[in-house]
Write a protein that holds these residues in place. Structure first.
Motif, short mmCIF file in Angstrom:
data_model
loop_
_atom_site.label_atom_id
_atom_site.label_comp_id
_atom_site.label_asym_id
_atom_site.label_seq_id
_atom_site.Cartn_x
_atom_site.Cartn_y
_atom_site.Cartn_z
N SER A 155 0.89 -1.30 0.04
CA SER A 155 0.09 -0.03 -0.08
C SER A 155 0.94 1.11 0.10
N TYR A 156 1.99 1.20 0.64
CA TYR A 156 2.81 2.47 0.82
C TYR A 156 3.74 2.54 -0.22
N GLU A 157 3.72 1.62 -1.18
CA GLU A 157 4.82 1.78 -2.26
C GLU A 157 4.02 2.30 -3.50
N HIS A 158 3.94 3.50 -3.43
CA HIS A 158 3.62 4.47 -4.63
C HIS A 158 4.06 5.78 -4.80
N ASP A 159 4.54 6.05 -5.78
CA ASP A 159 5.15 7.30 -5.94
C ASP A 159 6.46 7.17 -5.24
N LEU A 160 7.15 6.33 -5.15
CA LEU A 160 8.37 6.08 -4.05
C LEU A 160 9.63 6.98 -4.69
N LEU A 161 9.68 7.09 -5.96
CA LEU A 161 10.43 7.86 -6.49
C LEU A 161 10.47 9.19 -6.47
N ALA A 162 9.15 9.57 -6.18
CA ALA A 162 9.03 11.06 -5.90
C ALA A 162 9.47 11.51 -4.36
N GLU A 168 12.55 13.79 -3.31
CA GLU A 168 12.20 14.91 -2.13
C GLU A 168 13.37 14.87 -1.02
N TYR A 169 13.64 13.49 -0.65
CA TYR A 169 14.67 13.49 0.33
C TYR A 169 15.99 13.96 0.08
N TYR A 170 16.33 13.60 -1.22
CA TYR A 170 17.65 14.27 -1.92
C TYR A 170 17.76 15.73 -1.77
N ARG A 171 16.59 16.18 -1.94
CA ARG A 171 16.62 17.83 -2.24
C ARG A 171 16.38 18.43 -0.75
N ARG A 172 15.98 17.63 0.15
CA ARG A 172 15.87 18.47 1.44
C ARG A 172 16.99 18.00 2.51
N VAL A 173 17.63 16.98 2.26
CA VAL A 173 18.56 16.90 3.29
C VAL A 173 19.95 16.99 3.00
N SER A 174 20.76 17.20 4.10
CA SER A 174 22.11 17.46 3.62
C SER A 174 23.11 16.30 4.14
N GLY A 175 23.84 15.79 3.40
CA GLY A 175 24.97 14.97 3.32
C GLY A 175 25.37 14.44 2.29
N PRO A 176 26.04 13.17 2.09
CA PRO A 176 26.72 12.65 0.92
C PRO A 176 25.60 11.71 0.22
N LEU A 177 24.64 12.69 -0.68
CA LEU A 177 23.83 12.12 -1.11
C LEU A 177 23.60 12.46 -2.75
N PRO A 178 22.92 11.75 -3.56
CA PRO A 178 22.91 12.24 -5.06
C PRO A 178 22.18 13.47 -5.19
N SER A 179 22.41 14.17 -6.24
CA SER A 179 21.86 15.46 -6.57
C SER A 179 20.84 15.20 -7.64
N GLN A 208 4.48 10.53 0.26
CA GLN A 208 3.52 10.77 -0.59
C GLN A 208 2.17 10.77 -0.05
N ASP A 209 2.10 10.67 1.15
CA ASP A 209 0.63 10.23 1.73
C ASP A 209 0.16 11.70 2.58
N PRO A 210 -0.99 11.91 2.79
CA PRO A 210 -1.34 12.99 3.59
C PRO A 210 -0.76 12.88 5.10
N ILE A 242 22.31 6.10 -0.42
CA ILE A 242 21.37 6.08 -1.65
C ILE A 242 20.11 5.20 -1.06
N ASP A 243 19.39 5.25 -2.27
CA ASP A 243 17.97 4.40 -2.05
C ASP A 243 17.05 5.01 -1.11
N ALA A 244 16.67 6.21 -1.02
CA ALA A 244 15.92 6.80 0.11
C ALA A 244 14.60 6.93 -0.32
N GLU A 245 13.90 5.90 -1.13
CA GLU A 245 12.60 5.99 -1.55
C GLU A 245 11.44 5.34 -0.39
N ARG A 246 12.08 5.07 0.50
CA ARG A 246 11.07 4.51 1.79
C ARG A 246 11.05 5.29 3.00
#
Length: 296
Positions: free
Chosen positions: A54-61, A65-76, A128-130, A204-208
């Motif tokens: 159920s929670y696995e929708h729009d995970l790439l969004a 969002e995680y990469y845009r918000r968080v500071s650290g050794p993350l992908p751009s 991705q949920d309310p 990496i892999d912050a989709e969850r």
């Protein structure tokens, strides 16, 4: 979505790709390593077509969002849209492929995680949920959803779903102690931590990711074990917001049960018929449920 369509949507000419390689290793999205004519090295992730939990929708969004918000050794993030995420490639190899990594790296990792946890929000739950106003409301909804998935997919649980849901609700007073939503990665096992030159080079892999209790992070950081001293020392030194008193350790038991449920239930929609893995996860869930019952 095909690779060419995703690149065009991100504003990149597909003809500029000089090499591509399926990275593999993932269990949900497809990841492709791309080399461009201008020297850039990117990673393209494509969402699966088949439905998941159920929670696995729009995970790439969520991941973008995680990469845009968080500071650290993350992908751009280079580009993102329905069904795809294009980002920069980080150097290094997964920690899971470097068995001789020493305790110093655990301390370094603890400090990095403390930095990740400096990102706070205004509500609780999956991005991705309310969002929910409190952590107890959000977490019980998250647990209810995966338990409903278990019933839908006919997953054999060691206890009835209703009994597990009741056990989670008995711990709501502990969840009420969490009042600040922290952005939690929740998939920081060694396969999602990169090492390069003897240092931690990437997360990496912050989709969850979800807004919740930073204590939940330590379930995957110490998968099937207890948090180690080096990790906790680095986290404390880095000013991490998680507190490690008895209420926090009790909440950790809740989050272990939640991750156990996810890993067990997701096997069915992913058509994973590994009977040994299912038995192991069912045994882990049984053990963690018994431990959680003792904390009430």
């Amino acid at each position: 979505m095909r690779t060419e369509e995703a690149l065009a949507a991100a504003g990149i000419d597909p003809a500029s790709v000089v090499a591509s390689e399926d990275i593999g290793g993932g269990t949900y999205n497809t990841a492709i390593r791309l080399a461009l004519a201008d020297g850039r090295r990117l990673v393209l992730k494509l969402a699966p077509v088949a439905p998941g939990l159920s929670y696995e929708h729009d995970l790439l969004a969520t991941e973008a969002e995680y990469y845009r918000r968080v500071s650290g050794p993350l992908p751009s993030v280079v580009g993102a849209g329905p069904g795809f995420l294009l980002m920069t490639e980080l150097p290094g190899v997964p920690w899971s492929q470097v068995p001789d990594a020493g305790p110093r790296l655990r301390t370094e990792l603890g400090g990095i995680v403390a930095g990740l946890h400096k990102t706070t929000g205004d509500g609780f739950g999956y991005l991705q949920d309310p969002l929910r106003p409190t952590w107890p409301v959000a977490f019980t909804a998250m647990a209810d959803a995966v338990l409903a998935d278990a019933v839908t997919h006919g997953v054999q649980l060691p206890r009835p779903a209703a009994e597990i849901a009741h056990l989670v609700r008995r711990h709501e007073p502990l969840l009420e102690l969490v009042t600040t939503p922290v952005l939690v990665h929740f998939d920081l096992w060694r396969g999602n931590i990169l090492l390069d030159g003897g240092r931690v080079s990437g997360i990496i892999d912050a989709e969850r990711a979800f807004w919740g209790d930073p204590m939940a992070e330590f379930v995957s950081l110490t998968l099937f074990g207890d948090p180690d001293r080096e990790l906790l020392d680095g986290y404390r030194a880095g000013g991490g917001p998680a507190e490690f008193g008895m209420p926090a350790w009790a909440r950790l038991g809740l989050y272990r049960v939640y991750l156990d449920l996810i890993m067990l239930v997701e096997m069915v929609p992913r058509k994973d018929d590994d009977a040994d893995r299912a038995r192991f996860l069912r045994a882990r869930l049984t053990e963690d449920l018994d431990a959680l019952r003792r904390t009430v």
